[in-house]
Design a protein around this motif. Structure first.
Motif, PDB file in Angstrom:
ATOM      1  N   TRP A 130       7.028   0.405  -9.981  1.00 37.54           N
ATOM      2  CA  TRP A 130       6.313   0.918 -11.178  1.00 37.54           C
ATOM      3  C   TRP A 130       5.293   2.175 -10.790  1.00 37.54           C
ATOM      4  O   TRP A 130       5.968   3.346 -11.449  1.00 37.54           O
ATOM      5  CB  TRP A 130       5.279   0.944 -12.261  1.00 37.54           C
ATOM      6  N   ARG A 131       4.756   2.587  -9.900  1.00 36.02           N
ATOM      7  CA  ARG A 131       3.861   3.099  -9.437  1.00 36.02           C
ATOM      8  C   ARG A 131       4.484   4.710  -8.987  1.00 36.02           C
ATOM      9  O   ARG A 131       5.065   4.161  -8.298  1.00 36.02           O
ATOM     10  CB  ARG A 131       2.919   2.530  -7.869  1.00 36.02           C
ATOM     11  N   GLN A 132       4.277   6.116  -9.433  1.00 33.33           N
ATOM     12  CA  GLN A 132       4.382   6.909  -9.257  1.00 33.33           C
ATOM     13  C   GLN A 132       3.916   7.668  -7.918  1.00 33.33           C
ATOM     14  O   GLN A 132       2.333   7.637  -8.136  1.00 33.33           O
ATOM     15  CB  GLN A 132       4.885   8.211 -10.451  1.00 33.33           C
ATOM     16  N   ARG A 133       4.197   8.242  -7.436  1.00 30.79           N
ATOM     17  CA  ARG A 133       2.941   9.198  -6.011  1.00 30.79           C
ATOM     18  C   ARG A 133       4.305  10.142  -5.485  1.00 30.79           C
ATOM     19  O   ARG A 133       5.553   9.800  -5.402  1.00 30.79           O
ATOM     20  CB  ARG A 133       2.950   8.058  -4.686  1.00 30.79           C
ATOM     21  N   SER A 136       6.175   2.646  -3.059  1.00 30.22           N
ATOM     22  CA  SER A 136       6.212   3.279  -4.744  1.00 30.22           C
ATOM     23  C   SER A 136       7.465   3.734  -4.520  1.00 30.22           C
ATOM     24  O   SER A 136       8.095   3.892  -4.523  1.00 30.22           O
ATOM     25  CB  SER A 136       4.757   4.030  -4.557  1.00 30.22           C
ATOM     26  N   GLY A 137       7.494   4.091  -5.837  1.00 31.48           N
ATOM     27  CA  GLY A 137       7.685   4.712  -6.819  1.00 31.48           C
ATOM     28  C   GLY A 137       9.469   4.834  -6.535  1.00 31.48           C
ATOM     29  O   GLY A 137      10.681   5.112  -7.024  1.00 31.48           O
ATOM     30  N   ARG A 172       2.504  -7.913  -9.740  1.00 24.15           N
ATOM     31  CA  ARG A 172       1.431  -7.174  -8.852  1.00 24.15           C
ATOM     32  C   ARG A 172       2.790  -6.449  -8.015  1.00 24.15           C
ATOM     33  O   ARG A 172       2.612  -4.599  -7.918  1.00 24.15           O
ATOM     34  CB  ARG A 172       0.782  -7.465  -8.286  1.00 24.15           C
ATOM     35  N   ARG A 222       0.998  -1.561   0.131  1.00 25.25           N
ATOM     36  CA  ARG A 222       0.134  -0.073   0.113  1.00 25.25           C
ATOM     37  C   ARG A 222       0.900   1.010  -0.181  1.00 25.25           C
ATOM     38  O   ARG A 222       0.577   2.309  -0.588  1.00 25.25           O
ATOM     39  CB  ARG A 222      -0.942   0.030   1.254  1.00 25.25           C
ATOM     40  N   ILE A 224       4.570  -4.201 -10.164  1.00 32.42           N
ATOM     41  CA  ILE A 224       4.037  -2.471 -10.577  1.00 32.42           C
ATOM     42  C   ILE A 224       3.825  -1.676  -9.018  1.00 32.42           C
ATOM     43  O   ILE A 224       3.784  -0.170  -9.680  1.00 32.42           O
ATOM     44  CB  ILE A 224       2.653  -2.780 -10.999  1.00 32.42           C
ATOM     45  N   LEU A 225       2.967  -2.444  -7.951  1.00 33.46           N
ATOM     46  CA  LEU A 225       2.749  -1.074  -6.879  1.00 33.46           C
ATOM     47  C   LEU A 225       4.255  -0.803  -6.029  1.00 33.46           C
ATOM     48  O   LEU A 225       4.099   0.407  -6.401  1.00 33.46           O
ATOM     49  CB  LEU A 225       2.128  -2.194  -6.663  1.00 33.46           C
TER      50      LEU A 225
END
Lengths: 519, 138
Positions: free
Chosen positions: A453-456, A382-383, A446, A379, A449-450
């Protein structure tokens, strides 16, 4: 006291009188070295600064001995040494064949890399509580399990590494850890009790515990002893150790609680000892019983791999997800055991090499992600790609390896297992292996990706964490992962030789009982 | 547990038990006894001393940390097996030699191994017992 006149007695009926070549000591060295180093580290437990370097020296020596042992076995066949000079069925034999020695080699490599990583992960308090002595004694237990040629001695080594693993598990004495360790301890002790019961029953039936002796007597004992019951007992006991469904609940309950380097060691090494014991007992000692149970083993394998990876899909904590991936990899190894043909077993053994390295590496990767991103939770992580591209590269390699995609190491053992299942007419098992690969791709993709890769915008980055050591350890582990993926033939040869050695035990038996030496 | 009678007798009892444990250890080569049971007797001696007089006097009396003692025992046992390397015999083979201290005495790696077992048992059981006794008073 030596009784006067002992010299006159003819000892040849009881003892090995031929001189033991020093090279044969290679078979006990992978156990003796960690014990000696563990004992020294235990004595100087409070010298926290030298602990790590002494342990690393010990593990390098162990690794070197395992390598020399494997080379010698590939060259000259199995090596045997019977403790205290007694003749084999009476003395306890250490018998190293390709299967045991190759697994011991990979295990010691994983332990060495984990010891490198631990220099950053285990602080002064952990060292004071005895991380390194426990590590060395656990590796002594693991090495002993792989190399012993005596069933009761196998039980003893299981105990050695189990007790040490309790120590590693509760290092830090957090509430969660004690909770996890209680479940781990109780369920493992139940498994151990089954193992001991089965061993006692087997001793009652055979009158011997030496594996080579059991293997050559099995055909004559089969008429009078309930060997299928025994095989079922062993399947249950070792299945519990290996975390096979439905006796695997201790693993997800405990593997996310300890220090990450401990989790890496456990996830990498310990369950494979259970798989090894299954191979040794069911394939080499009791082959007709294994054939009888192959349907059960097949279903257990399929359930373990599918349900394991389903568990991984449901988790948000990376460590918990990895625990379930460990379980599903055990299921894949059991598929080869269910098939029982040469290619299937070779696939299982190859997969065990791959899984030891990749699972340990994935846990260490999780540790580095936690260091960089400040969390194990999907959760919040990220990033990582934006700030640390190197971690993304390692993550990608390891995820491909675990899912069984090229160019990494998971591909070839799965190819072997799928082909072996199709050849044996067990299409559903091949389907289960392929489906597991697909779901593993989803579960770990998953994570990728989370977390990567995920940008926040408000991405948390932990300060003053240097991932350099982590990169170095992952780099070391990535070499065999890519090597096994790109140039698998040498490893396939080793795995096929190992499988051949347990399918046809005559060489093993002949090493322990050379012609003419009667029990 | 800290009655006057117990506190007065405990040191004597403990020292007698340690002596007896060494007797049991050495007797164990050919007769019932040996390192394991001897170690248990010695560890109970330290436990009794700890119950009577508190844990810190025991730790002072032992001088070394109990787990260090068990580590040393493990080392002694392992090394007694490793000596076989130089004799060209398998691991853990008993090697005998005779020394003369007025009378000839046979010594062997077997007794060294047993002493190692004794120390392992003393160290580990004592450390468990002392830890439990410490918790009680904390």
């Amino acid at each position: 006291m030596a009784v006067p006149g002992t010299e006159a007695v003819d000892l040849s009926g009881a003892m090995v009188l031929a001189a033991t070549p020093s090279a044969d000591w290679l078979v006990v060295a992978p156990v003796a070295i960690p014990i000696v180093f563990g004992a020294v580290l235990l004595m100087f437990r409070h010298e926290t600064r030298i602990q790590a370097s002494v342990a690393i020296i010990g593990l390098i020596a162990t690794l070197a001995c395992n390598l020399l042992l494997l080379l010698r076995i590939m060259d000259q066949g199995p090596v045997v040494m019977t403790m205290g000079r007694w003749l084999p069925p009476f003395g306890i034999s250490f018998t190293a064949d390709v299967l045991g020695a190759s697994l011991a080699l990979v295990a010691s490599l994983v332990a060495l890399v984990c010891a490198f990583y631990s220099t950053a992960d285990i602080g002064t308090i952990g060292r004071r509580y005895g991380f390194y002595p426990f590590l060395m004694l656990m590796m002594a237990g693991v090495g002993g399990s792989f190399l012993t040629g005596d069933l009761f001695n196998l039980y003893v080594w299981f105990e050695v590494f189990l007790i040490s693993s309790f120590g590693l598990l509760i290092l830090g004495s957090e509430h969660r850890q004690l909770d996890g360790a209680t479940k781990y301890a109780i369920l493992n002790l139940i498994g151990t009790t089954f193992f001991l019961t089965a061993t006692a029953l087997l001793y009652g039936a055979f009158g011997t515990l030496n594996m080579a002796d059991i293997a050559r007597k099995a055909d004559s004992v089969r008429e009078v002893a309930p060997l299928t019951t025994l095989a079922m007992f062993f399947l249950l006991a070792f299945g519990m150790k290996a975390a096979a469904f439905p006796v695997n609940f201790w693993l997800p309950a405990s593997y996310h609680t300890p220090r990450i380097v401990t989790a890496a060691l456990f996830g990498g090494v310990l369950t494979k000892v259970g798989v090894y014991a299954l191979l040794r007992v069911l394939v080499m000692l009791l082959p007709p019983e294994r054939a009888l149970l192959s349907g059960v083993i097949g279903w257990v394998a399929a359930a373990t791999m599918i349900l394991g990876v389903m568990g991984a899909l449901a988790q948000t904590d990376i460590r918990r997800a990895l625990g379930f991936v460990v379980i599903s990899s055990v299921g894949i190894m059991l598929a080869g055991l269910a098939l029982g043909n040469g290619e299937g077993l070779a696939g299982t053994i190859f997969y065990a090499f791959h899984s030891m390295i990749v699972m340990a590496a994935l846990y260490l990767l999780a540790g580095i992600m936690n260091g960089l991103g400040g969390s194990y939770s999907l959760r919040t992580l990220s990033g990582l790609y934006a700030n640390h591209p190197l971690i993304a590269a390692f993550a990608l390699i390891l995820i491909l390896a675990s899912a069984g995609l090229p160019p990494a190491s998971g591909l070839w053992p799965k190819v072997m297992l799928v082909r072996a299942s199709l050849d044996a007419g067990q299409g559903w098992l091949a389907l289960a292996v392929l489906a597991t690969g697909f779901f593993t791709t989803l579960a770990l993709g998953r994570v990728f990706i989370l977390a990567v890769w995920r940008q926040r915008d408000e991405a948390v980055t932990a300060e003053r964490y240097s991932p350099l050591l982590g990169y170095v350890t992952l780099g070391i582990l990535a070499v065999p992962v890519l090597f096994m993926g790109l140039y698998p033939q040498p490893v396939i040869n080793i795995a096929e030789q190992a499988a051949g050695g347990i399918l046809d035990a005559s060489t093993y038996i002949g090493t322990v009982f050379p012609e003419g030496a009667q029990p | 547990m800290r009655t006057l009678i117990f506190r007065t007798t405990a040191p004597y009892l403990a020292s007698l038990m340690v002596l007896f444990s060494i007797f049991v250890l050495l007797r164990g080569h050919n007769e019932p006894g040996g390192g394991f049971i001897g170690g248990l007797i010695a560890a109970s001696a330290f436990a009794i001393y700890g119950i009577a007089c508190g844990v810190s006097p025991v730790r002072r009396a032992l001088y070394f940390h109990p787990t260090a003692i068990s580590g040393f025992g493990l080392l002694v046992s392992a090394c007694s097996g490793l000596l076989s390397l130089f004799e060209g015999v398998p691991f853990l083979t008993g090697i005998w030699t005779e020394i003369n201290v007025g009378v000839p005495v046979d010594i062997s790696t077997v007794i060294a191994f047993d002493i190692g077992v004794y120390l392992v048992v003393v160290g580990s059981i004592t450390s468990i017992a002392l830890a439990l006794e410490e918790r009680e008073h904390a």
